[in-house]
Design an enzyme around this catalytic site. Sequence first.
Site, mmCIF file in Angstrom:
data_model
loop_
_atom_site.group_PDB
_atom_site.id
_atom_site.type_symbol
_atom_site.label_atom_id
_atom_site.label_comp_id
_atom_site.label_asym_id
_atom_site.label_seq_id
_atom_site.Cartn_x
_atom_site.Cartn_y
_atom_site.Cartn_z
ATOM 1 N N THR C 27 0.831 -1.208 0.000
ATOM 2 C CA THR C 27 0.000 0.000 0.000
ATOM 3 C C THR C 27 0.862 1.253 0.000
ATOM 4 O OG1 THR C 27 -0.055 0.054 2.423
ATOM 5 C CG2 THR C 27 -1.758 -1.220 1.334
ATOM 6 N N ASP C 28 0.236 2.384 -0.332
ATOM 7 C CA ASP C 28 0.931 3.661 -0.186
ATOM 8 C C ASP C 28 0.036 4.645 0.572
ATOM 9 O OD1 ASP C 28 -0.770 5.072 -2.005
ATOM 10 O OD2 ASP C 28 0.458 4.459 -3.695
ATOM 11 N N PHE C 29 0.550 5.868 0.770
ATOM 12 C CA PHE C 29 -0.140 6.827 1.645
ATOM 13 C C PHE C 29 -1.531 7.205 1.129
ATOM 14 C CE2 PHE C 29 -0.264 10.961 -0.455
ATOM 15 C CZ PHE C 29 0.528 10.720 -1.558
ATOM 16 N N SER C 30 -1.839 6.905 -0.124
ATOM 17 C CA SER C 30 -3.172 7.204 -0.660
ATOM 18 C C SER C 30 -4.198 6.224 -0.077
ATOM 19 C CB SER C 30 -3.169 7.120 -2.188
ATOM 20 O OG SER C 30 -3.175 5.766 -2.618
#
Lengths: 142, 142, 142, 142
Positions: C27-30
Amino acid sequence: MPEQHGLSGRLTPSGHELRQRIYFEDTDFSGRVYHARYLHFLERGRSDFLRLLGIGHAELAGSGFAFAVRRLAIDFLKPAAIDDLVVVHTRKAGIGGARINLGQSVWKDDVPLVSAEVTIALLGPGGRVARLPDAIRRALAS
Amino acid sequence: MPEQHGLSGRLTPSGHELRQRIYFEDTDFSGRVYHARYLHFLERGRSDFLRLLGIGHAELAGSGFAFAVRRLAIDFLKPAAIDDLVVVHTRKAGIGGARINLGQSVWKDDVPLVSAEVTIALLGPGGRVARLPDAIRRALAS
Amino acid sequence: MPEQHGLSGRLTPSGHELRQRIYFEDTDFSGRVYHARYLHFLERGRSDFLRLLGIGHAELAGSGFAFAVRRLAIDFLKPAAIDDLVVVHTRKAGIGGARINLGQSVWKDDVPLVSAEVTIALLGPGGRVARLPDAIRRALAS
Amino acid sequence: MPEQHGLSGRLTPSGHELRQRIYFEDTDFSGRVYHARYLHFLERGRSDFLRLLGIGHAELAGSGFAFAVRRLAIDFLKPAAIDDLVVVHTRKAGIGGARINLGQSVWKDDVPLVSAEVTIALLGPGGRVARLPDAIRRALAS
């Protein structure tokens, strides 16, 4: 659901174990597994251990909480390579008011590849360390 | 601030270029750069291009927005290896109401390593595609 | 060995499918899966498809050979998030003298998340494209 | 070559420092940098420290040698987020016959984010630990 059980590993008397494959992405030009990738395998083991105890990241995130690693000490003992099948072992080493200590290791057959001590904490809204909710403490005490 | 300018690359008449180093993490057991890592280099190029145009991910995220890749076509032409110095080229190929098309490539000296066409969109709260704000359209039109 | 079969997915009439979990690392910060991570899932699908056909990267590497991606076009249709269970589908789309074309997609329940066309080639010593050995052609034709 | 110097950081009286940007790839759904990514930043710092001392991975690999991490203990003190600019500090903590001990940390402005002690060794053909060559010992002693 035996298939799903396999995907998330299985609970053991002392904790949890998870079988994982070494893929292209895990290796580096030295021909061995890139050292930081073992932290991914350890994190998958912790996540699936918690999952089988009924604790999900998505549910926690919905309330503004997320687990974070506070300290990690890891020994790299033997290398793994492409196509290898490894097992991630996770066992509870201690549960404090706001911290969980875990002993983790990755094995290939009967050979330990890495051995690690990991401390995680639950961070609440604003990133502050939160006291572990009773539900999580109970699940881990079981 | 020439140092900071270097870290974020530099604007060119047609877009942007960014120098990057190949590290251990970028390679795989074949001795070459792992193919998916080029997408990281391309993303860094896009982020720094937008950064030098005054568009920051942190500010966007503060308003509930984030850029997302919608389509990507990439040709892997030549390999890179550990310690190589590569340059990521980004140029605007078209800006629609809700999409930005970019042409990107990674070069080592005078040799193109990968060539890509990338379509990105801005996602708003709830993950829905958002019309590009005027400030972003103006920055990209400059 | 049903457990091992599960870990490497399973062959289907048209190719292969592999169940995978979305972990922190993906996952990423979005809040969504980082776009480049889907290429890892696709690569795992291809590796396990080949594995179940009897083609292993370790054996190939022992002879100086490794598969490499030559071209990839991917559409990102819907996002996945932490804890999601996804299935990677791989089907043969064409086998040339030196290239293998595959159609791949990642699904969550009945919803396609990404759809991709991938061309891979076998690279021999020195990184030159090699003609596909008969054993590999036969395995893929089966 | 001030630009190239910037890309590889710079030598300091006690070791080396390297400025790095936080990109999409470094973050996870918690909104912070994924913990294992700090090991990538530390590895880049070590590689560029060695590079500026004249020690290159590509040259070592040509002779069948590669550095490998043997032990790493890391404290995660404060989080970093997308777009942050961080500095990786590396200092020599001890050089044995076959091991190099380094103290490393990552800072944002005046705030330490992670602090680590890292032991690396040089592996020769067959993966066996090799005595550090005089050229490397001399470079590190300088």
